[in-house]
Motif scaffolding. Structure first.
Motif, mmCIF file in Angstrom:
data_model
loop_
_atom_site.group_PDB
_atom_site.id
_atom_site.type_symbol
_atom_site.label_atom_id
_atom_site.label_comp_id
_atom_site.label_asym_id
_atom_site.label_seq_id
_atom_site.Cartn_x
_atom_site.Cartn_y
_atom_site.Cartn_z
ATOM 1 N N ARG A 84 0.816 -1.214 0.000
ATOM 2 C CA ARG A 84 0.000 0.000 0.000
ATOM 3 C C ARG A 84 0.855 1.272 0.000
ATOM 4 O O ARG A 84 0.543 2.236 -0.690
ATOM 5 C CB ARG A 84 -0.922 -0.010 1.231
ATOM 6 C CG ARG A 84 -1.885 1.164 1.309
ATOM 7 C CD ARG A 84 -2.857 1.003 2.468
ATOM 8 N NE ARG A 84 -2.200 1.083 3.767
ATOM 9 C CZ ARG A 84 -1.998 0.057 4.582
ATOM 10 N NH1 ARG A 84 -2.406 -1.153 4.234
ATOM 11 N NH2 ARG A 84 -1.405 0.227 5.755
ATOM 12 N N THR A 85 1.926 1.268 0.770
ATOM 13 C CA THR A 85 2.713 2.500 0.930
ATOM 14 C C THR A 85 3.877 2.610 -0.041
ATOM 15 O O THR A 85 4.251 3.721 -0.451
ATOM 16 C CB THR A 85 3.263 2.589 2.365
ATOM 17 O OG1 THR A 85 4.072 1.437 2.642
ATOM 18 C CG2 THR A 85 2.122 2.675 3.369
ATOM 19 N N ALA B 266 7.736 4.266 10.217
ATOM 20 C CA ALA B 266 6.670 4.995 9.521
ATOM 21 C C ALA B 266 5.794 5.693 10.559
ATOM 22 O O ALA B 266 4.633 5.328 10.757
ATOM 23 C CB ALA B 266 5.848 4.043 8.661
ATOM 24 N N GLN C 79 2.275 6.702 9.690
ATOM 25 C CA GLN C 79 1.471 5.719 8.952
ATOM 26 C C GLN C 79 1.218 4.475 9.797
ATOM 27 O O GLN C 79 1.584 3.363 9.423
ATOM 28 C CB GLN C 79 2.173 5.337 7.642
ATOM 29 C CG GLN C 79 2.302 6.495 6.664
ATOM 30 C CD GLN C 79 3.149 6.131 5.462
ATOM 31 O OE1 GLN C 79 4.316 5.756 5.583
ATOM 32 N NE2 GLN C 79 2.566 6.238 4.272
ATOM 33 N N THR D 60 -0.876 1.395 11.374
ATOM 34 C CA THR D 60 -1.873 0.484 10.811
ATOM 35 C C THR D 60 -2.882 0.147 11.900
ATOM 36 O O THR D 60 -2.510 -0.403 12.948
ATOM 37 C CB THR D 60 -1.214 -0.800 10.289
ATOM 38 O OG1 THR D 60 -0.335 -0.465 9.203
ATOM 39 C CG2 THR D 60 -2.262 -1.788 9.800
#
Length: 301
Positions: A206-207, A257, A260, A262
Motif C-alpha cells: 500500500r505505501t 513509519a 502511517q 496500521t
C-alpha cells in the motif's frame, strides 16, 4: 431428537482429529465411535465428516457443531447451578488472535474467569482467520477482524489495535539510512508471524508498491518471540502499540513509519441468544477492550 452420545462422538472426532483418538477420549473402540457418527449421519440424511487426517466437518457438520457446543455448554451450566454448593468449572471454547492473547485479554479477564469458574479452551489464529474457526463450529465465542456476524450471532466492535512498523536502531541504520524506501524494504529482512499474516506485506504494498514476492522474510509464529526478534535486530515488522514497552537500559526501537500507523478493528462474536454466564463473559470482554484498545472514530466525538 439428537442422541447425546452420537453428538459427543462427533465432537470428539473433530476436536481430536481422528476416530482413534476420539475413542481414547470416550473410552470406546474406534469402531463404536464410527458407528455413532455414521448413525447420526443416517439420522440427519447428510454427511457430517470428511474422513481425512485430521477429520474435518462438512458444511452441515459445521452447523451441527455450533449447535452441539452451545447445547453442551448450556447443559454444563445447568448442572453447575444444581450443584451450586460444589466447585464446578465450565469450559468455554474461544478463538482469539495471537496479539490479543499476548497483550490485554488474560489480565483483563483473570478475576472474572475465577469468579465465574470458567475454564478457557482457546484456539489461536491470525485476526483475519479467526472468523473461519467460528464459522466451522470450533468455538462458541471469539475475537476477529471480520465485522460480519454469522447467522444467529452478533458482532460487537471492541476497538482498534494500532500497529507500528518497528526496527532496532542499528538495524534501521544499516538498512534504512535514508528512511523507509522501496529498495531498502525489499532488501531488509522482514518479520512475519506466519504465512497467513498479511499485515506487513499489505502495508508495504500500500505505501511502497512492494509486492510480497519481493520480500525477505523471517517467519516467527509467537507474539513474544516476534517482538524479541525485532529487539535483537533480526528484522523489522509490525508490533501492537500496547505490546511494545521499552525495557530499562535498552535503546528504544525506531518507528520506521511514524505517520502511517496500521489500525485493525477487532470484533467480539457471540450468539444473539446465549446463557447468562456467556452473556456476562461477553460484557466483561467488551468492557476490558474499552480499557485496552483505542476507541472507534465514532466514539471519539
Amino acid at each position: 431428537m439428537l442422541d447425546t452420545h452420537k453428538g459427543e462422538a462427533l465432537l470428539a472426532v473433530i476436536d481430536s482429529g481422528s476416530f482413534e483418538q476420539a475413542a481414547k477420549w470416550l473410552h470406546l473402540t474406534p469402531s463404536a465411535v464410527s458407528q455413532r457418527v455414521s448413525a447420526l449421519e443416517s439420522q440427519l440424511g447428510t454427511p457430517l465428516l470428511i474422513r481425512t487426517r485430521p477429520c474435518r466437518a462438512t458444511r452441515a457438520g459445521q452447523r451441527l457443531l455450533q449447535y452441539l457446543r452451545r447445547s453442551q455448554f448450556l447443559e454444563h451450566e445447568f448442572l453447575a447451578e444444581l450443584e451450586h454448593e460444589q466447585q464446578h468449572f465450565l469450559p468455554v471454547t474461544m478463538v482469539v488472535n495471537h496479539d490479543t492473547l499476548a497483550t490485554w485479554l488474560l489480565p483483563a479477564l483473570s478475576q472474572f474467569l475465577q469468579a465465574e469458574q470458567l475454564l478457557l479452551d482457546i484456539s489461536l489464529d491470525d485476526q483475519d482467520h479467526t472468523y473461519t474457526l467460528l464459522e466451522s463450529g470450533q468455538a462458541l465465542v471469539g475475537i476477529s477482524s471480520e465485522s460480519e456476524a454469522l447467522r444467529g450471532c452478533r458482532a460487537q466492535a471492541l476497538g482498534i489495535m494500532r500497529y507500528r512498523l518497528l526496527a532496532h536502531p542499528d538495524f534501521a541504520a544499516r538498512y534504512f539510512p535514508q528512511g523507509l524506501q522501496r529498495e531498502a524494504a525489499r532488501r531488509a529482512p522482514l518479520m512475519v508471524f506466519n504465512r497467513k499474516d498479511a499485515l506487513q506485506s499489505n502495508f508495504l504494498l500500500r505505501t511502497l508498491g512492494l509486492p510480497s514476492t519481493h520480500l525477505n522474510c523471517h517467519y516467527v509464529p509467537s507474539s513474544e518471540a516476534f517482538l524479541q526478534a525485532i529487539e535483537l535486530g533480526l528484522g523489522y515488522g509490525m508490533v501492537p502499540e500496547i505490546q511494545y514497552q521499552p525495557a530499562t537500559g535498552l535503546r528504544p526501537l525506531i518507528d520506521l513509519a511514524p505517520s502511517q500507523a496500521t489500525d485493525v478493528t477487532l470484533y467480539w462474536h457471540c450468539w444473539q441468544v446465549q446463557s447468562p454466564k456467556l452473556e456476562r463473559l461477553s460484557q466483561a470482554v467488551i468492557q476490558a477492550a474499552k480499557q485496552a484498545l483505542l476507541p472507534l472514530p465514532s466514539e471519539r466525538l
